[in-house]
Scaffold this motif. Structure first.
Motif, PDB file in Angstrom:
ATOM      1  N   TYR A  12      20.469  -4.428   1.729  1.00 15.30           N
ATOM      2  CA  TYR A  12      20.343  -3.500   2.758  1.00 15.30           C
ATOM      3  C   TYR A  12      20.416  -2.012   2.425  1.00 15.30           C
ATOM      4  CZ  TYR A  12      21.460  -7.483   5.655  1.00 15.30           C
ATOM      5  OH  TYR A  12      21.233  -8.638   6.415  1.00 15.30           O
ATOM      6  N   THR A  13      21.134  -1.526   1.296  1.00 14.54           N
ATOM      7  CA  THR A  13      21.405  -0.264   0.710  1.00 14.54           C
ATOM      8  C   THR A  13      19.584   0.357   0.248  1.00 14.54           C
ATOM      9  OG1 THR A  13      23.399  -0.613   0.186  1.00 14.54           O
ATOM     10  CG2 THR A  13      22.339   1.255  -0.834  1.00 14.54           C
ATOM     11  N   TYR A  14      19.149  -0.790  -0.512  1.00  9.90           N
ATOM     12  CA  TYR A  14      17.677  -0.522  -1.138  1.00  9.90           C
ATOM     13  C   TYR A  14      16.833  -0.218   0.235  1.00  9.90           C
ATOM     14  CZ  TYR A  14      13.354  -1.040  -3.166  1.00  9.90           C
ATOM     15  OH  TYR A  14      11.939  -1.015  -3.642  1.00  9.90           O
ATOM     16  N   ILE A  15      16.786  -1.158   1.322  1.00  9.81           N
ATOM     17  CA  ILE A  15      15.936  -1.238   2.473  1.00  9.81           C
ATOM     18  C   ILE A  15      16.200   0.263   3.042  1.00  9.81           C
ATOM     19  CG2 ILE A  15      15.275  -1.910   4.526  1.00  9.81           C
ATOM     20  CD1 ILE A  15      15.606  -4.911   3.293  1.00  9.81           C
ATOM     21  N   SER A  16      17.422   0.788   3.404  1.00  6.75           N
ATOM     22  CA  SER A  16      17.770   1.836   4.008  1.00  6.75           C
ATOM     23  C   SER A  16      17.277   3.023   3.201  1.00  6.75           C
ATOM     24  CB  SER A  16      19.443   2.201   4.074  1.00  6.75           C
ATOM     25  OG  SER A  16      19.623   0.948   5.042  1.00  6.75           O
ATOM     26  N   ALA A  17      17.463   2.930   1.979  1.00 12.52           N
ATOM     27  CA  ALA A  17      16.994   4.193   0.963  1.00 12.52           C
ATOM     28  C   ALA A  17      15.429   4.351   1.146  1.00 12.52           C
ATOM     29  CB  ALA A  17      17.462   3.916  -0.158  1.00 12.52           C
ATOM     30  N   VAL A  18      14.668   3.248   1.200  1.00 11.49           N
ATOM     31  CA  VAL A  18      13.203   3.095   1.330  1.00 11.49           C
ATOM     32  C   VAL A  18      12.887   3.654   2.588  1.00 11.49           C
ATOM     33  CG1 VAL A  18      11.114   1.754   1.593  1.00 11.49           C
ATOM     34  CG2 VAL A  18      12.886   1.384  -0.314  1.00 11.49           C
ATOM     35  N   ILE A  19      13.505   3.439   3.640  1.00  8.06           N
ATOM     36  CA  ILE A  19      13.100   3.835   5.094  1.00  8.06           C
ATOM     37  C   ILE A  19      13.498   5.406   5.209  1.00  8.06           C
ATOM     38  CG2 ILE A  19      13.985   3.868   7.587  1.00  8.06           C
ATOM     39  CD1 ILE A  19      14.278   0.771   7.131  1.00  8.06           C
ATOM     40  N   VAL A  20      14.574   5.675   4.612  1.00  9.20           N
ATOM     41  CA  VAL A  20      14.837   7.204   4.712  1.00  9.20           C
ATOM     42  C   VAL A  20      13.950   7.917   3.823  1.00  9.20           C
ATOM     43  CG1 VAL A  20      16.778   8.860   3.967  1.00  9.20           C
ATOM     44  CG2 VAL A  20      17.500   7.100   5.256  1.00  9.20           C
ATOM     45  N   ALA A  21      13.434   7.327   2.758  1.00 11.68           N
ATOM     46  CA  ALA A  21      12.735   8.257   1.988  1.00 11.68           C
ATOM     47  C   ALA A  21      11.224   8.263   2.420  1.00 11.68           C
ATOM     48  CB  ALA A  21      12.495   7.466   0.513  1.00 11.68           C
ATOM     49  N   THR A  22      10.794   7.286   2.851  1.00 12.64           N
ATOM     50  CA  THR A  22       9.340   7.230   3.673  1.00 12.64           C
ATOM     51  C   THR A  22       9.513   8.074   4.939  1.00 12.64           C
ATOM     52  OG1 THR A  22       9.869   5.247   4.792  1.00 12.64           O
ATOM     53  CG2 THR A  22       8.634   4.982   2.718  1.00 12.64           C
ATOM     54  N   ALA A  23      10.283   8.164   5.767  1.00 12.38           N
ATOM     55  CA  ALA A  23      10.653   8.981   6.682  1.00 12.38           C
ATOM     56  C   ALA A  23      10.618  10.491   6.661  1.00 12.38           C
ATOM     57  CB  ALA A  23      11.870   8.799   7.605  1.00 12.38           C
ATOM     58  N   PHE A  24      10.937  10.837   5.472  1.00 13.72           N
ATOM     59  CA  PHE A  24      10.753  12.453   5.047  1.00 13.72           C
ATOM     60  C   PHE A  24      10.042  12.764   3.805  1.00 13.72           C
ATOM     61  CE2 PHE A  24      15.025  11.457   6.736  1.00 13.72           C
ATOM     62  CZ  PHE A  24      15.248  12.425   7.765  1.00 13.72           C
ATOM     63  N   ALA A  25       9.210  11.691   3.518  1.00 14.38           N
ATOM     64  CA  ALA A  25       8.219  11.907   2.632  1.00 14.38           C
ATOM     65  C   ALA A  25       7.023  12.876   3.023  1.00 14.38           C
ATOM     66  CB  ALA A  25       7.713  10.533   2.234  1.00 14.38           C
ATOM     67  N   ASP A  26       6.443  13.608   2.173  1.00 17.91           N
ATOM     68  CA  ASP A  26       5.040  14.412   2.640  1.00 17.91           C
ATOM     69  C   ASP A  26       4.216  13.530   2.979  1.00 17.91           C
ATOM     70  OD1 ASP A  26       6.465  16.791   1.983  1.00 17.91           O
ATOM     71  OD2 ASP A  26       5.867  16.707  -0.012  1.00 17.91           O
ATOM     72  N   PRO A  27       2.936  14.092   4.030  1.00 19.43           N
ATOM     73  CA  PRO A  27       1.971  13.215   4.294  1.00 19.43           C
ATOM     74  C   PRO A  27       1.073  13.076   3.175  1.00 19.43           C
ATOM     75  CG  PRO A  27       2.284  15.476   5.819  1.00 19.43           C
ATOM     76  CD  PRO A  27       3.301  15.373   4.484  1.00 19.43           C
ATOM     77  N   VAL A  28       0.633  11.857   3.267  1.00 18.47           N
ATOM     78  CA  VAL A  28      -0.407  11.335   2.093  1.00 18.47           C
ATOM     79  C   VAL A  28      -1.752  12.135   2.320  1.00 18.47           C
ATOM     80  CG1 VAL A  28      -1.820   9.267   1.312  1.00 18.47           C
ATOM     81  CG2 VAL A  28       0.662   9.155   2.157  1.00 18.47           C
ATOM     82  N   ARG A  29      -2.436  12.833   1.474  1.00 14.79           N
ATOM     83  CA  ARG A  29      -3.365  13.331   1.331  1.00 14.79           C
ATOM     84  C   ARG A  29      -4.628  12.162   1.302  1.00 14.79           C
ATOM     85  NH1 ARG A  29      -3.140  18.834  -1.253  1.00 14.79           N
ATOM     86  NH2 ARG A  29      -5.203  18.471  -1.716  1.00 14.79           N
ATOM     87  N   LEU A  30      -5.543  12.152   2.150  1.00 17.73           N
ATOM     88  CA  LEU A  30      -6.284  10.944   2.408  1.00 17.73           C
ATOM     89  C   LEU A  30      -7.935  11.574   2.234  1.00 17.73           C
ATOM     90  CD1 LEU A  30      -6.945   8.170   2.979  1.00 17.73           C
ATOM     91  CD2 LEU A  30      -6.696   8.722   5.378  1.00 17.73           C
ATOM     92  N   ILE A  31      -8.758  10.905   1.778  1.00 15.52           N
ATOM     93  CA  ILE A  31     -10.218  11.045   2.041  1.00 15.52           C
ATOM     94  C   ILE A  31     -10.834   9.626   2.323  1.00 15.52           C
ATOM     95  CG2 ILE A  31     -12.513  11.496   0.652  1.00 15.52           C
ATOM     96  CD1 ILE A  31     -10.877  13.304  -1.163  1.00 15.52           C
ATOM     97  N   ILE A  32     -11.575   9.466   3.142  1.00 15.69           N
ATOM     98  CA  ILE A  32     -12.086   8.203   3.783  1.00 15.69           C
ATOM     99  C   ILE A  32     -13.549   8.141   3.109  1.00 15.69           C
ATOM    100  CG2 ILE A  32     -12.805   6.924   5.657  1.00 15.69           C
ATOM    101  CD1 ILE A  32     -10.733   8.116   7.219  1.00 15.69           C
ATOM    102  N   ASP A  33     -13.777   7.094   2.381  1.00 17.36           N
ATOM    103  CA  ASP A  33     -15.333   6.827   1.704  1.00 17.36           C
ATOM    104  C   ASP A  33     -15.684   5.723   2.499  1.00 17.36           C
ATOM    105  OD1 ASP A  33     -17.264   6.562  -0.104  1.00 17.36           O
ATOM    106  OD2 ASP A  33     -16.288   5.788  -1.588  1.00 17.36           O
ATOM    107  N   THR A  34     -16.690   5.627   3.130  1.00 22.13           N
ATOM    108  CA  THR A  34     -17.101   4.918   4.338  1.00 22.13           C
ATOM    109  C   THR A  34     -18.740   4.576   4.160  1.00 22.13           C
ATOM    110  OG1 THR A  34     -17.471   4.424   6.576  1.00 22.13           O
ATOM    111  CG2 THR A  34     -17.508   6.742   6.013  1.00 22.13           C
ATOM    112  N   ASP A  35     -19.103   3.480   4.614  1.00 25.81           N
ATOM    113  CA  ASP A  35     -20.668   3.220   4.789  1.00 25.81           C
ATOM    114  C   ASP A  35     -20.961   2.735   6.166  1.00 25.81           C
ATOM    115  OD1 ASP A  35     -19.141   0.561   4.922  1.00 25.81           O
ATOM    116  OD2 ASP A  35     -20.657  -0.444   3.481  1.00 25.81           O
TER     117      ASP A  35
END
Length: 139
Positions: A12-35
Protein backbone atom coordinates in the motif's frame (compact mmCIF):
# COMPACT_ATOMS: atom_id res chain seq x y z
CA UNK A 1 -0.41 -12.95 10.56
CA UNK A 2 2.07 -10.19 11.35
CA UNK A 3 4.16 -10.94 8.21
CA UNK A 4 1.13 -10.69 5.92
CA UNK A 5 0.01 -7.37 7.43
CA UNK A 6 3.53 -5.97 7.15
CA UNK A 7 3.76 -7.06 3.51
CA UNK A 8 0.36 -5.53 2.68
CA UNK A 9 1.34 -2.27 4.41
CA UNK A 10 4.50 -2.17 2.27
CA UNK A 11 2.50 -2.74 -0.90
CA UNK A 12 0.00 0.00 0.00
CA UNK A 13 2.85 2.38 0.79
CA UNK A 14 4.52 1.63 -2.56
CA UNK A 15 1.27 2.09 -4.50
CA UNK A 16 0.56 5.36 -2.68
CA UNK A 17 4.05 6.63 -3.48
CA UNK A 18 3.62 5.77 -7.18
CA UNK A 19 0.25 7.56 -7.30
CA UNK A 20 1.65 10.66 -5.62
CA UNK A 21 4.76 10.66 -7.84
CA UNK A 22 2.76 10.41 -11.07
CA UNK A 23 0.24 13.01 -9.92
CA UNK A 24 3.01 15.60 -9.58
CA UNK A 25 5.24 14.44 -12.45
CA UNK A 26 6.14 16.75 -15.30
CA UNK A 27 4.17 16.18 -18.51
CA UNK A 28 5.68 13.64 -20.89
CA UNK A 29 7.23 15.17 -24.02
CA UNK A 30 5.47 13.45 -26.94
CA UNK A 31 6.10 13.17 -30.68
CA UNK A 32 3.56 11.06 -32.56
CA UNK A 33 4.88 9.05 -35.52
CA UNK A 34 1.98 7.96 -37.72
CA UNK A 35 1.05 6.41 -41.06
CA UNK A 36 -2.50 7.80 -41.04
CA UNK A 37 -4.48 6.80 -44.09
CA UNK A 38 -5.65 3.22 -44.47
CA UNK A 39 -6.95 2.40 -40.99
CA UNK A 40 -8.11 4.32 -37.94
CA UNK A 41 -5.56 3.45 -35.23
CA UNK A 42 -3.50 6.53 -36.06
CA UNK A 43 -6.52 8.82 -35.87
CA UNK A 44 -7.09 7.46 -32.37
CA UNK A 45 -3.46 7.95 -31.38
CA UNK A 46 -3.52 11.57 -32.57
CA UNK A 47 -6.78 12.21 -30.72
CA UNK A 48 -5.44 10.65 -27.50
CA UNK A 49 -2.20 12.63 -27.77
CA UNK A 50 -4.10 15.88 -28.22
CA UNK A 51 -6.40 15.09 -25.30
CA UNK A 52 -3.44 14.25 -23.04
CA UNK A 53 -1.94 17.63 -23.99
CA UNK A 54 -5.26 19.33 -23.21
CA UNK A 55 -5.33 17.89 -19.68
CA UNK A 56 -1.65 18.62 -19.06
CA UNK A 57 -0.36 15.04 -19.08
CA UNK A 58 1.90 15.54 -22.10
CA UNK A 59 3.62 18.26 -24.05
CA UNK A 60 2.76 17.48 -27.67
CA UNK A 61 5.90 18.49 -29.55
CA UNK A 62 4.84 17.40 -33.01
CA UNK A 63 3.35 14.81 -35.32
CA UNK A 64 5.17 13.11 -38.17
CA UNK A 65 3.52 11.30 -41.08
CA UNK A 66 5.92 8.57 -42.17
CA UNK A 67 4.77 7.32 -45.58
CA UNK A 68 4.78 8.97 -48.98
CA UNK A 69 0.99 9.32 -48.90
CA UNK A 70 0.43 12.82 -50.30
CA UNK A 71 -2.65 13.64 -48.20
CA UNK A 72 -1.62 11.87 -44.98
CA UNK A 73 -0.34 14.96 -43.18
CA UNK A 74 -3.53 16.77 -44.21
CA UNK A 75 -5.54 14.18 -42.30
CA UNK A 76 -3.20 14.60 -39.32
CA UNK A 77 -3.77 18.36 -39.44
CA UNK A 78 -7.57 17.95 -39.52
CA UNK A 79 -7.43 16.11 -36.19
CA UNK A 80 -4.93 18.55 -34.63
CA UNK A 81 -7.05 21.47 -35.89
CA UNK A 82 -10.14 19.94 -34.24
CA UNK A 83 -8.25 20.14 -30.93
CA UNK A 84 -7.34 23.77 -31.57
CA UNK A 85 -3.74 23.16 -32.68
CA UNK A 86 -2.70 24.45 -36.07
CA UNK A 87 0.56 23.93 -37.90
CA UNK A 88 3.31 26.37 -37.06
CA UNK A 89 7.08 26.25 -37.16
CA UNK A 90 7.17 26.56 -33.34
CA UNK A 91 5.07 24.31 -31.09
CA UNK A 92 2.91 25.83 -28.34
CA UNK A 93 -0.41 25.08 -26.64
CA UNK A 94 -2.26 26.33 -29.73
CA UNK A 95 0.11 25.26 -32.50
CA UNK A 96 1.89 22.09 -33.51
CA UNK A 97 4.92 21.07 -35.52
CA UNK A 98 4.08 18.75 -38.41
CA UNK A 99 6.44 16.84 -40.66
CA UNK A 100 5.86 14.52 -43.58
CA UNK A 101 8.00 11.94 -45.33
CA UNK A 102 8.11 12.98 -48.98
CA UNK A 103 10.28 10.22 -50.43
CA UNK A 104 9.47 7.52 -52.92
CA UNK A 105 8.34 4.82 -50.46
CA UNK A 106 4.54 4.66 -50.47
CA UNK A 107 4.16 7.29 -53.17
CA UNK A 108 3.14 5.12 -56.13
CA UNK A 109 -0.36 5.53 -57.53
CA UNK A 110 -1.35 2.12 -56.14
CA UNK A 111 -0.03 3.07 -52.69
CA UNK A 112 -1.78 6.44 -52.80
CA UNK A 113 -5.09 4.73 -53.61
CA UNK A 114 -4.73 2.00 -50.97
CA UNK A 115 -3.83 4.50 -48.23
CA UNK A 116 -6.74 6.79 -49.03
CA UNK A 117 -9.60 5.02 -47.26
CA UNK A 118 -10.97 8.12 -45.48
CA UNK A 119 -8.28 10.81 -45.45
CA UNK A 120 -9.36 12.98 -48.39
CA UNK A 121 -12.95 12.77 -47.15
CA UNK A 122 -12.09 14.23 -43.75
CA UNK A 123 -9.82 16.83 -45.39
CA UNK A 124 -12.73 17.85 -47.63
CA UNK A 125 -15.42 17.74 -44.93
CA UNK A 126 -13.34 19.37 -42.15
CA UNK A 127 -10.94 21.87 -43.74
CA UNK A 128 -7.75 22.77 -41.91
CA UNK A 129 -4.67 24.80 -42.89
CA UNK A 130 -2.54 21.85 -44.15
CA UNK A 131 -3.95 19.77 -47.02
CA UNK A 132 -0.91 17.79 -48.25
CA UNK A 133 2.78 17.25 -47.66
CA UNK A 134 3.85 20.17 -49.80
CA UNK A 135 2.54 22.50 -47.08
CA UNK A 136 4.77 21.28 -44.26
CA UNK A 137 8.40 20.44 -43.64
CA UNK A 138 9.96 17.21 -44.85
CA UNK A 139 10.56 14.79 -42.00
Amino acid sequence: CFCYNRMMASIYTYISAVIVATAFADPVRLIIDTDLGFDVDDAGAIAVGNHLADIGKCELLGIVHNTGFYYGIGGVDVIAHYYGRDYNKVASNTSILLGAYTGAWGSSTASQNSQNKYTTKIIHDYPSPVQDYNQTVSA
